[in-house]
Design a protein around this motif. Structure first.
Motif, PDB file in Angstrom:
ATOM      1  N   PHE A  17       0.813  -1.216   0.000  1.00  0.00           N
ATOM      2  CA  PHE A  17       0.000   0.000   0.000  1.00  0.00           C
ATOM      3  C   PHE A  17       0.846   1.265   0.000  1.00  0.00           C
ATOM      4  O   PHE A  17       0.312   2.370  -0.103  1.00  0.00           O
ATOM      5  N   GLY A  18       2.173   1.130   0.182  1.00  0.00           N
ATOM      6  CA  GLY A  18       3.042   2.289   0.181  1.00  0.00           C
ATOM      7  C   GLY A  18       3.928   2.372   1.408  1.00  0.00           C
ATOM      8  O   GLY A  18       4.271   1.358   2.025  1.00  0.00           O
ATOM      9  N   ARG A  19       4.299   3.596   1.782  1.00  0.00           N
ATOM     10  CA  ARG A  19       5.174   3.855   2.929  1.00  0.00           C
ATOM     11  C   ARG A  19       4.319   4.198   4.147  1.00  0.00           C
ATOM     12  O   ARG A  19       3.366   4.968   4.053  1.00  0.00           O
ATOM     13  N   LEU A  20       4.702   3.663   5.287  1.00  0.00           N
ATOM     14  CA  LEU A  20       3.929   3.909   6.502  1.00  0.00           C
ATOM     15  C   LEU A  20       4.267   5.263   7.104  1.00  0.00           C
ATOM     16  O   LEU A  20       5.411   5.533   7.464  1.00  0.00           O
ATOM     17  N   ASP A  21       3.255   6.107   7.214  1.00  0.00           N
ATOM     18  CA  ASP A  21       3.363   7.365   7.956  1.00  0.00           C
ATOM     19  C   ASP A  21       2.878   7.056   9.369  1.00  0.00           C
ATOM     20  O   ASP A  21       1.673   6.962   9.616  1.00  0.00           O
ATOM     21  N   ALA A  22       3.823   6.889  10.303  1.00  0.00           N
ATOM     22  CA  ALA A  22       3.480   6.435  11.648  1.00  0.00           C
ATOM     23  C   ALA A  22       2.956   7.551  12.537  1.00  0.00           C
ATOM     24  O   ALA A  22       2.572   7.275  13.681  1.00  0.00           O
ATOM     25  N   TRP A  23       2.945   8.764  12.070  1.00  0.00           N
ATOM     26  CA  TRP A  23       2.316   9.836  12.843  1.00  0.00           C
ATOM     27  C   TRP A  23       0.806   9.857  12.573  1.00  0.00           C
ATOM     28  O   TRP A  23       0.000   9.963  13.486  1.00  0.00           O
ATOM     29  N   MET A  24       0.453   9.694  11.297  1.00  0.00           N
ATOM     30  CA  MET A  24      -0.955   9.661  10.917  1.00  0.00           C
ATOM     31  C   MET A  24      -1.489   8.225  10.865  1.00  0.00           C
ATOM     32  O   MET A  24      -2.693   8.016  10.717  1.00  0.00           O
ATOM     33  N   TRP A  25      -0.583   7.244  10.952  1.00  0.00           N
ATOM     34  CA  TRP A  25      -0.938   5.827  10.839  1.00  0.00           C
ATOM     35  C   TRP A  25      -1.770   5.591   9.574  1.00  0.00           C
ATOM     36  O   TRP A  25      -2.917   5.161   9.611  1.00  0.00           O
ATOM     37  N   ARG A  26      -1.108   5.859   8.445  1.00  0.00           N
ATOM     38  CA  ARG A  26      -1.712   5.590   7.153  1.00  0.00           C
ATOM     39  C   ARG A  26      -0.597   5.296   6.161  1.00  0.00           C
ATOM     40  O   ARG A  26       0.571   5.615   6.398  1.00  0.00           O
ATOM     41  N   TRP A  27      -0.983   4.687   5.073  1.00  0.00           N
ATOM     42  CA  TRP A  27      -0.020   4.364   4.023  1.00  0.00           C
ATOM     43  C   TRP A  27       0.020   5.501   3.012  1.00  0.00           C
ATOM     44  O   TRP A  27      -1.021   5.900   2.482  1.00  0.00           O
ATOM     45  N   ALA A  28       1.215   6.023   2.763  1.00  0.00           N
ATOM     46  CA  ALA A  28       1.402   7.057   1.750  1.00  0.00           C
ATOM     47  C   ALA A  28       1.931   6.402   0.481  1.00  0.00           C
ATOM     48  O   ALA A  28       2.762   5.494   0.547  1.00  0.00           O
ATOM     49  N   PRO A  29       1.457   6.809  -0.676  1.00  0.00           N
ATOM     50  CA  PRO A  29       1.922   6.195  -1.916  1.00  0.00           C
ATOM     51  C   PRO A  29       3.435   6.240  -2.046  1.00  0.00           C
ATOM     52  O   PRO A  29       4.066   7.291  -1.914  1.00  0.00           O
ATOM     53  N   ALA A  30       4.036   5.098  -2.252  1.00  0.00           N
ATOM     54  CA  ALA A  30       5.488   5.005  -2.417  1.00  0.00           C
ATOM     55  C   ALA A  30       5.827   3.586  -2.845  1.00  0.00           C
ATOM     56  O   ALA A  30       5.140   2.632  -2.454  1.00  0.00           O
ATOM     57  N   ALA A  31       6.876   3.466  -3.636  1.00  0.00           N
ATOM     58  CA  ALA A  31       7.341   2.148  -4.050  1.00  0.00           C
ATOM     59  C   ALA A  31       8.278   1.583  -2.989  1.00  0.00           C
ATOM     60  O   ALA A  31       9.050   2.321  -2.364  1.00  0.00           O
ATOM     61  N   HIS A 202      -3.086  -7.215  13.868  1.00  0.00           N
ATOM     62  CA  HIS A 202      -4.309  -6.420  13.876  1.00  0.00           C
ATOM     63  C   HIS A 202      -4.006  -4.923  13.878  1.00  0.00           C
ATOM     64  O   HIS A 202      -4.705  -4.141  13.224  1.00  0.00           O
ATOM     65  N   PHE A 203      -2.986  -4.528  14.645  1.00  0.00           N
ATOM     66  CA  PHE A 203      -2.645  -3.114  14.765  1.00  0.00           C
ATOM     67  C   PHE A 203      -2.303  -2.542  13.384  1.00  0.00           C
ATOM     68  O   PHE A 203      -2.831  -1.497  12.980  1.00  0.00           O
ATOM     69  N   LEU A 204      -1.443  -3.218  12.644  1.00  0.00           N
ATOM     70  CA  LEU A 204      -1.047  -2.710  11.330  1.00  0.00           C
ATOM     71  C   LEU A 204      -2.149  -2.878  10.299  1.00  0.00           C
ATOM     72  O   LEU A 204      -2.231  -2.106   9.344  1.00  0.00           O
ATOM     73  N   ALA A 205      -3.014  -3.861  10.514  1.00  0.00           N
ATOM     74  CA  ALA A 205      -4.134  -4.034   9.578  1.00  0.00           C
ATOM     75  C   ALA A 205      -5.126  -2.867   9.672  1.00  0.00           C
ATOM     76  O   ALA A 205      -5.887  -2.621   8.733  1.00  0.00           O
ATOM     77  N   SER A 206      -5.083  -2.152  10.801  1.00  0.00           N
ATOM     78  CA  SER A 206      -5.998  -1.020  10.972  1.00  0.00           C
ATOM     79  C   SER A 206      -5.486   0.256  10.320  1.00  0.00           C
ATOM     80  O   SER A 206      -6.194   1.259  10.256  1.00  0.00           O
ATOM     81  N   VAL A 207      -4.231   0.222   9.814  1.00  0.00           N
ATOM     82  CA  VAL A 207      -3.668   1.397   9.156  1.00  0.00           C
ATOM     83  C   VAL A 207      -4.401   1.637   7.842  1.00  0.00           C
ATOM     84  O   VAL A 207      -4.602   0.718   7.042  1.00  0.00           O
ATOM     85  N   SER A 208      -4.808   2.862   7.615  1.00  0.00           N
ATOM     86  CA  SER A 208      -5.599   3.167   6.430  1.00  0.00           C
ATOM     87  C   SER A 208      -4.723   3.631   5.288  1.00  0.00           C
ATOM     88  O   SER A 208      -3.592   4.092   5.477  1.00  0.00           O
ATOM     89  N   ALA A 209      -5.242   3.515   4.083  1.00  0.00           N
ATOM     90  CA  ALA A 209      -4.550   4.031   2.913  1.00  0.00           C
ATOM     91  C   ALA A 209      -4.888   5.510   2.749  1.00  0.00           C
ATOM     92  O   ALA A 209      -6.006   5.939   3.064  1.00  0.00           O
ATOM     93  N   SER A 210      -3.951   6.277   2.291  1.00  0.00           N
ATOM     94  CA  SER A 210      -4.176   7.721   2.131  1.00  0.00           C
ATOM     95  C   SER A 210      -5.016   8.001   0.907  1.00  0.00           C
ATOM     96  O   SER A 210      -5.165   7.148   0.045  1.00  0.00           O
TER      97      SER A 210
END
Length: 210
Positions: A17-31, A202-210
């Motif tokens: 899904f991309g790079r993890l932004d751990a402040w916002m807990w979401r995936w940012a587009p990135a290879a 479960h914790f990482l599965a809750s991370v949303s895509a941006s």
């Protein structure tokens, strides 16, 4: 959806899904970099925890005040593992399982938050770094469940059962062990290590895509 795979490179976590932004807990587009190494969900949380750049989304640990020696040892081990991952524990802030998990987490360098039912924060156990006097009595059980990314139930009591019910009602993952109530929707773990591994997934599965 296929199981998410995680990769680490330069203290950064990637997935399909991309790079993890751990402040916002979401995936940012990135290879994902070619130099990245595959890691488990638990190891991914460890990488993020060591950077100190993650927002402190709590893991709830619940259980009885009148706990057995095995439950206390299990709760302390879970707390230590969560603290070592740089995670925050939220609990009811009193004795028994709550005190044991707080002791383990704080000793490992994690943040411990206690939502005590009283009007005075001084009723929190000695291992709560951030005591919050709710004055809500048992009503604070709902707040614990709602605030947690994942709930881990160590043992059981009527209070624990109410927190489990709230967690399931709020669609939170609930993991149980060492005598936790067998309720539909609760994922039973074999031991503390298994509980922490399941929590990480479960914790990482809750991370949303941006």
């Amino acid at each position: 959806m296929n199981k998410t795979e995680y990769f680490a490179a330069d203290d950064t976590i990637y997935s399909q899904f991309g790079r993890l932004d751990a402040w916002m807990w979401r995936w940012a587009p990135a290879a994902t970099p070619e130099t990245a190494n595959p890691v488990s969900a638990q190891d991914a949380l460890s990488v993020i925890g060591k950077t100190g750049a993650a927002r402190k989304i709590p893991v709830g640990v619940i259980g009885p005040r009148d706990a057995t020696a095995e439950q206390l040892a299990g709760a302390e081990a879970i707390g230590a593992a969560l603290g070592a991952l740089g995670l925050t524990v939220i609990c009811g802030g009193k004795s028994g399982v709550m005190e044991a998990v707080s002791k383990g987490c704080l000793s490992a360098g994690g943040l411990t938050v206690g939502l005590v039912p009283d009007h005075d924060w001084r009723f929190a156990n000695d291992f709560i770094a951030l005591p919050i006097a709710t004055g809500l009595s048992e009503g604070r059980n709902m707040v614990i469940a709602k605030s947690s990314a994942v709930l881990i139930a160590v043992g059981g009591s009527y209070g624990t059962l109410s927190e489990i019910a709230y967690g399931l009602h709020f669609s939170k993952p609930v993991i149980g062990l060492l005598g936790a109530p067998h309720v539909d929707g609760v994922e039973m773990a074999n031991d503390p290590q298994d509980a922490v591994s399941r929590m990480a997934n479960h914790f990482l599965a809750s991370v949303s895509a941006s």
